[in-house]
Scaffold this motif. Structure first.
Motif, PDB file in Angstrom:
ATOM      1  N   GLU A 114     -14.540   4.259   7.707  1.00 32.98           N
ATOM      2  CA  GLU A 114     -14.392   5.276   6.824  1.00 32.98           C
ATOM      3  C   GLU A 114     -13.062   5.658   6.596  1.00 32.98           C
ATOM      4  N   GLY A 115     -12.210   5.651   7.628  1.00 33.51           N
ATOM      5  CA  GLY A 115     -10.694   6.005   7.562  1.00 33.51           C
ATOM      6  C   GLY A 115     -10.036   5.013   6.998  1.00 33.51           C
ATOM      7  N   MET A 116     -10.284   3.683   7.160  1.00 28.58           N
ATOM      8  CA  MET A 116      -9.642   2.727   6.293  1.00 28.58           C
ATOM      9  C   MET A 116     -10.205   2.685   4.765  1.00 28.58           C
ATOM     10  N   SER A 117     -11.042   3.214   4.541  1.00 31.75           N
ATOM     11  CA  SER A 117     -11.533   2.956   3.225  1.00 31.75           C
ATOM     12  C   SER A 117     -10.743   4.404   2.595  1.00 31.75           C
ATOM     13  N   ARG A 118     -10.707   5.286   3.107  1.00 27.51           N
ATOM     14  CA  ARG A 118     -10.116   6.734   2.741  1.00 27.51           C
ATOM     15  C   ARG A 118      -8.502   6.391   2.655  1.00 27.51           C
ATOM     16  N   ALA A 119      -7.753   5.455   3.463  1.00 22.23           N
ATOM     17  CA  ALA A 119      -6.519   5.296   3.506  1.00 22.23           C
ATOM     18  C   ALA A 119      -6.050   4.450   2.192  1.00 22.23           C
ATOM     19  N   GLN A 120      -7.171   3.404   2.036  1.00 26.01           N
ATOM     20  CA  GLN A 120      -6.696   2.500   0.851  1.00 26.01           C
ATOM     21  C   GLN A 120      -7.020   3.205  -0.291  1.00 26.01           C
ATOM     22  N   SER A 121      -8.186   4.215  -0.592  1.00 25.23           N
ATOM     23  CA  SER A 121      -8.162   5.001  -1.693  1.00 25.23           C
ATOM     24  C   SER A 121      -6.876   5.757  -2.168  1.00 25.23           C
ATOM     25  N   LEU A 128      -3.885   5.152  -1.046  1.00 22.65           N
ATOM     26  CA  LEU A 128      -2.835   4.065  -1.462  1.00 22.65           C
ATOM     27  C   LEU A 128      -2.866   3.707  -2.915  1.00 22.65           C
ATOM     28  N   GLN A 129      -4.122   3.543  -3.295  1.00 22.77           N
ATOM     29  CA  GLN A 129      -4.236   3.240  -4.789  1.00 22.77           C
ATOM     30  C   GLN A 129      -4.078   4.126  -5.465  1.00 22.77           C
ATOM     31  N   ILE A 130      -4.446   5.555  -5.358  1.00 23.70           N
ATOM     32  CA  ILE A 130      -4.016   6.822  -6.071  1.00 23.70           C
ATOM     33  C   ILE A 130      -2.537   6.919  -6.189  1.00 23.70           C
ATOM     34  N   HIS A 131      -1.852   6.585  -4.881  1.00 20.95           N
ATOM     35  CA  HIS A 131      -0.547   6.756  -4.959  1.00 20.95           C
ATOM     36  C   HIS A 131       0.247   5.633  -6.004  1.00 20.95           C
ATOM     37  N   ALA A 132      -0.208   4.451  -5.825  1.00 22.14           N
ATOM     38  CA  ALA A 132      -0.010   3.375  -6.556  1.00 22.14           C
ATOM     39  C   ALA A 132       0.106   3.547  -8.124  1.00 22.14           C
ATOM     40  N   ASP A 133      -1.329   4.041  -8.549  1.00 20.29           N
ATOM     41  CA  ASP A 133      -1.534   4.318  -9.639  1.00 20.29           C
ATOM     42  C   ASP A 133      -0.725   5.637 -10.486  1.00 20.29           C
ATOM     43  N   ASP A 134      -0.381   6.605  -9.586  1.00 22.40           N
ATOM     44  CA  ASP A 134       0.583   7.714 -10.157  1.00 22.40           C
ATOM     45  C   ASP A 134       1.794   7.130 -10.239  1.00 22.40           C
ATOM     46  N   ALA A 135       2.303   6.237  -9.233  1.00 25.78           N
ATOM     47  CA  ALA A 135       4.099   5.720  -9.115  1.00 25.78           C
ATOM     48  C   ALA A 135       3.859   4.867 -10.774  1.00 25.78           C
ATOM     49  N   LEU A 136       2.803   4.075 -10.823  1.00 25.69           N
ATOM     50  CA  LEU A 136       3.057   3.200 -12.023  1.00 25.69           C
ATOM     51  C   LEU A 136       2.838   3.933 -13.252  1.00 25.69           C
ATOM     52  N   ALA A 137       2.129   5.079 -13.272  1.00 25.42           N
ATOM     53  CA  ALA A 137       2.044   5.873 -14.471  1.00 25.42           C
ATOM     54  C   ALA A 137       3.488   6.570 -14.761  1.00 25.42           C
ATOM     55  N   LEU A 138       4.032   7.073 -13.597  1.00 28.25           N
ATOM     56  CA  LEU A 138       5.310   7.665 -13.896  1.00 28.25           C
ATOM     57  C   LEU A 138       6.406   6.870 -14.328  1.00 28.25           C
ATOM     58  N   GLN A 139       6.505   5.594 -13.719  1.00 29.28           N
ATOM     59  CA  GLN A 139       7.247   4.323 -13.911  1.00 29.28           C
ATOM     60  C   GLN A 139       7.278   3.986 -15.382  1.00 29.28           C
ATOM     61  N   VAL A 140       6.122   4.055 -15.918  1.00 28.30           N
ATOM     62  CA  VAL A 140       5.907   3.445 -17.493  1.00 28.30           C
ATOM     63  C   VAL A 140       6.512   4.766 -18.265  1.00 28.30           C
ATOM     64  N   GLY A 141       6.240   6.037 -17.757  1.00 28.99           N
ATOM     65  CA  GLY A 141       6.771   7.093 -18.529  1.00 28.99           C
ATOM     66  C   GLY A 141       8.239   7.022 -18.699  1.00 28.99           C
ATOM     67  N   LEU A 142       8.698   6.881 -17.489  1.00 25.68           N
ATOM     68  CA  LEU A 142      10.238   6.820 -17.659  1.00 25.68           C
ATOM     69  C   LEU A 142      10.803   5.874 -18.431  1.00 25.68           C
ATOM     70  N   SER A 143      10.083   4.549 -18.142  1.00 22.01           N
ATOM     71  CA  SER A 143      10.851   3.326 -18.950  1.00 22.01           C
ATOM     72  C   SER A 143      10.779   3.669 -20.343  1.00 22.01           C
ATOM     73  N   GLN A 144       9.639   4.277 -20.910  1.00 21.36           N
ATOM     74  CA  GLN A 144       9.223   4.413 -22.404  1.00 21.36           C
ATOM     75  C   GLN A 144      10.584   5.643 -22.620  1.00 21.36           C
ATOM     76  N   TRP A 145      10.535   6.546 -21.793  1.00 21.38           N
ATOM     77  CA  TRP A 145      11.755   7.476 -22.194  1.00 21.38           C
ATOM     78  C   TRP A 145      13.105   6.751 -22.271  1.00 21.38           C
ATOM     79  N   ARG A 146      13.450   5.823 -21.429  1.00 25.65           N
ATOM     80  CA  ARG A 146      14.920   5.222 -21.507  1.00 25.65           C
ATOM     81  C   ARG A 146      14.665   4.338 -23.004  1.00 25.65           C
ATOM     82  N   SER A 147      13.517   3.566 -22.991  1.00 26.57           N
ATOM     83  CA  SER A 147      13.584   2.733 -24.397  1.00 26.57           C
ATOM     84  C   SER A 147      13.571   3.438 -25.684  1.00 26.57           C
TER      85      SER A 147
END
Length: 226
Positions: free
Chosen positions: A32-39, A41-60
């Motif tokens: 359960e702990g491993m599943s929670r940690a993986q979840s 990490l996935q949320i953090h990765a998705d959030d970081a990707l959304a922010l990166q896409v937004g900032l890339s669009q801003w610069r573009s």
């Protein structure tokens, strides 16, 4: 002679069952702990990707900014940032108006981007330029298909780099310039500064939070903003 076979006593069986139950419980908690940690990490990765896409669009959007006679390349009224940019897909002569704003307040705030269709006539540009400002103040359902929510945001600030210093954009003035667009040289007053600093305040409760600063430098600038 008869051989006596001794089995487990009741106490031994109970102890064995208890040990097996304890091992199963510990294993389940570990999984359960491993599943929670993986979840997480996935949320953090998705959030970081959304922010990166937004900032890339801003610069573009800023990199593709188009300065032409009779039109405004960039405008900040304290609420909405509007940009006239070349269209990334259509013919080089096509323009596009994009706008960025913060919609909502506090924990309900979102960083939102709006864009017009491809524009070829100056009258169409003027109409889209006006629509972008109206959208930033009182969005209508008709404009919803033209907008994208980038990510949750508490607040944002914008600074312009002009005259060797970062200043409040509402107090900055345009500077004379000569710009070449589509092999046509036009002269006028540039509304685009030498650099733009974007400061985002990300809300708590998200995987990414705190303040983020992003500096953009005009591609045609020979020096760099410090």
């Amino acid at each position: 002679m008869h051989r006596l076979t001794r089995g487990f006593t009741l106490i031994e069986l109970l102890v064995a069952i208890a040990v097996m139950a304890l091992m199963a419980m510990l294993s389940w908690r570990g999984l359960e702990g491993m599943s929670r940690a993986q979840s997480q990490l996935q949320i953090h990765a998705d959030d970081a990707l959304a922010l990166q896409v937004g900032l890339s669009q801003w610069r573009s959007d800023l990199d593709a900014m188009a300065e032409m006679r009779g039109s405004t390349a960039l405008d900040w009224d304290g609420r909405v940032l509007r940009i006239t940019r070349s269209h990334p897909v259509h013919e080089p002569a096509s323009m596009q108006v994009v706008a960025w704003t913060l919609r909502g307040e506090g924990a309900n705030g979102n960083w939102v981007r709006w864009q017009s269709d491809a524009l070829t006539l100056r009258s169409d540009w003027a109409n889209a330029w006006s629509r972008a400002q109206t959208w930033g103040q009182t969005p209508t359902e008709a404009e919803r298909p033209h907008e994208v929510v980038v990510r949750p945001l508490l607040q944002w600030q914008i600074f312009f780099y002009r005259g060797g210093a970062w200043t409040n954009p509402l107090s900055s003035e345009g500077t004379p310039t000569t710009t070449k667009v589509d092999n046509l040289t036009t002269a006028g007053t540039s509304s685009a500064p030498d650099g733009i600093r974007l400061s985002l305040d990300l809300p708590a409760g998200q995987s990414l939070r705190g303040k983020i600063n992003l500096d953009w430098v005009k591609p045609t600038l020979t020096g760099q903003a410090q």
